[in-house]
Design an enzyme around this catalytic site. Sequence first.
Site, PDB file in Angstrom:
ATOM      1  N   GLY A  59       0.878  -1.097  -0.055  1.00 50.63           N
ATOM      2  CA  GLY A  59      -0.112  -0.068   0.055  1.00 50.63           C
ATOM      3  C   GLY A  59       0.909   1.481   0.085  1.00 50.63           C
TER       4      GLY A  59
ATOM      5  NE  ARG B 121       5.259  -1.552   5.158  1.00 49.55           N
ATOM      6  CZ  ARG B 121       4.356  -1.976   5.905  1.00 49.55           C
ATOM      7  NH1 ARG B 121       3.252  -2.423   5.500  1.00 49.55           N
ATOM      8  NH2 ARG B 121       4.378  -1.973   7.383  1.00 49.55           N
TER       9      ARG B 121
ATOM     10  NE  ARG C 200      -2.916  11.553  -8.522  1.00 52.66           N
ATOM     11  CZ  ARG C 200      -4.038  12.040  -8.218  1.00 52.66           C
ATOM     12  NH1 ARG C 200      -4.189  11.994  -6.786  1.00 52.66           N
ATOM     13  NH2 ARG C 200      -4.584  12.883  -9.039  1.00 52.66           N
TER      14      ARG C 200
ATOM     15  NE  ARG D 105      -3.891  -5.417   0.110  1.00 58.30           N
ATOM     16  CZ  ARG D 105      -3.589  -4.697   1.065  1.00 58.30           C
ATOM     17  NH1 ARG D 105      -2.584  -3.871   0.695  1.00 58.30           N
ATOM     18  NH2 ARG D 105      -3.914  -4.735   2.133  1.00 58.30           N
TER      19      ARG D 105
ATOM     20  N   GLY E  70       0.266  -6.635   2.022  1.00 55.55           N
ATOM     21  CA  GLY E  70      -0.264  -5.569   2.765  1.00 55.55           C
ATOM     22  C   GLY E  70      -0.398  -6.019   4.341  1.00 55.55           C
TER      23      GLY E  70
ATOM     24  CD  GLU F 156      -7.576  -6.562   2.097  1.00 54.51           C
ATOM     25  OE1 GLU F 156      -6.664  -5.998   1.433  1.00 54.51           O
ATOM     26  OE2 GLU F 156      -8.638  -6.582   1.921  1.00 54.51           O
ATOM     27  CG  MET F 157      -9.052  -1.007   4.547  1.00 54.34           C
ATOM     28  SD  MET F 157      -8.914   0.489   5.312  1.00 54.34           S
ATOM     29  CE  MET F 157     -10.630   1.321   4.694  1.00 54.34           C
ATOM     30  CD  GLU F 158      -5.692  -1.518   0.326  1.00 56.46           C
ATOM     31  OE1 GLU F 158      -5.575  -2.771   1.257  1.00 56.46           O
ATOM     32  OE2 GLU F 158      -5.788  -0.294   0.969  1.00 56.46           O
TER      33      GLU F 158
ATOM     34  CB  SER G 193      -0.051  -4.615  11.342  1.00 56.00           C
ATOM     35  OG  SER G 193      -1.637  -4.151  10.554  1.00 56.00           O
TER      36      SER G 193
ATOM     37  NE  ARG H 293       2.880  -1.492  13.183  1.00 56.95           N
ATOM     38  CZ  ARG H 293       1.495  -1.281  13.034  1.00 56.95           C
ATOM     39  NH1 ARG H 293       0.961  -1.597  11.816  1.00 56.95           N
ATOM     40  NH2 ARG H 293       0.595  -1.051  13.952  1.00 56.95           N
TER      41      ARG H 293
HETATM   42  N1  HPA Z   1      -8.703  -2.421   9.636  1.00 55.46           N
HETATM   43  C1  HPA Z   1      -8.585  -2.072   8.138  1.00 55.46           C
HETATM   44  N2  HPA Z   1      -7.478  -2.285   7.616  1.00 55.46           N
HETATM   45  C2  HPA Z   1      -6.577  -2.543   8.298  1.00 55.46           C
HETATM   46  C3  HPA Z   1      -6.471  -2.841   9.652  1.00 55.46           C
HETATM   47  C4  HPA Z   1      -7.665  -2.708  10.381  1.00 55.46           C
HETATM   48  O1  HPA Z   1      -7.752  -2.768  11.634  1.00 55.46           O
HETATM   49  N3  HPA Z   1      -5.069  -3.274  10.044  1.00 55.46           N
HETATM   50  C5  HPA Z   1      -4.391  -3.195   8.984  1.00 55.46           C
HETATM   51  N4  HPA Z   1      -4.884  -2.968   7.724  1.00 55.46           N
END
Ligand code: HPA
Length: 237
Positions: A23, A27, A46, A90, A92, A181-183, A205, A220
């Site tokens: 992400g 990194r 960007r 990915r 992440g 996670e978010m992706e 994490s 980490r």
């Molecule tokens: N929420 C969403 N995405 C994340 C989190 C979390 O707690 N930790 C690492 N990525």
Amino acid sequence: MPIPTAHIACKKEDFAKTVLMPGDPLRSKFIAETYLDDAVLVNDIRGVQGYTGYYKGKRVSVMASGMGQPSIGIYSYELFNFYDVSSIIRVGSCGSFQPDLKPCDIVVAMGACTNSNFASQFGLNGNFAPIADFGLVRAAADQCEKMGVNYRVGNVFSSDIFYNDVYSDLDWRKLGVLGVEMEAAALYCNAARAGKKALCICSVSDYLLDMSQNMDADSRRTAFTKMMEVALEIAEE
Ligand code: HPA
């Protein structure tokens, strides 16, 4: 669409067939500096740093996705459809909701549930189930075994919301989902639509069942390097 695109400025051949995608742009830089020989910066629009170099003689690229499904949606779409990339892995981080998944462990996201509307663009009469490429899942699991790292293969929840007002991400535990996670879901949708391959692996994490067990910055980093090595080993040329 002509290249360079609005978000990636380089030639088609500047990217390898496999792109590792953290992400965070820093990194991406760390991976290039730590693991790749002859790494060349191929994109910096960007500050989304993309590099191509050689890992043990194998040509590989690494480029950041930014945070969230809209962001990885843009970069993965352009890489698959305009830059001729075959696979995106990915790399992440995720929050874990399972007692046997602790900080530093690895999640291999075989599937990705989501609260995102991303797949509505396909105009399907139902909900698409975003999944990883099976060959990459198998290779990642085999590599984790070989390296002796603690890992689990299963579903993740790709959330559009980090700071929730009402819902709890922990509800997804009811259906055996491993973490949040978010992706991944948007990445898997784009791979499916383009007929390409994708996988998301995450280093845990945040242990969401007991926040006191969360990782310090050094741990980490160490966990992240293990996950990187898994991804670099399975990258296809
Ligand atoms: N929420 C969403 N995405 C994340 C989190 C979390 O707690 N930790 C690492 N990525």
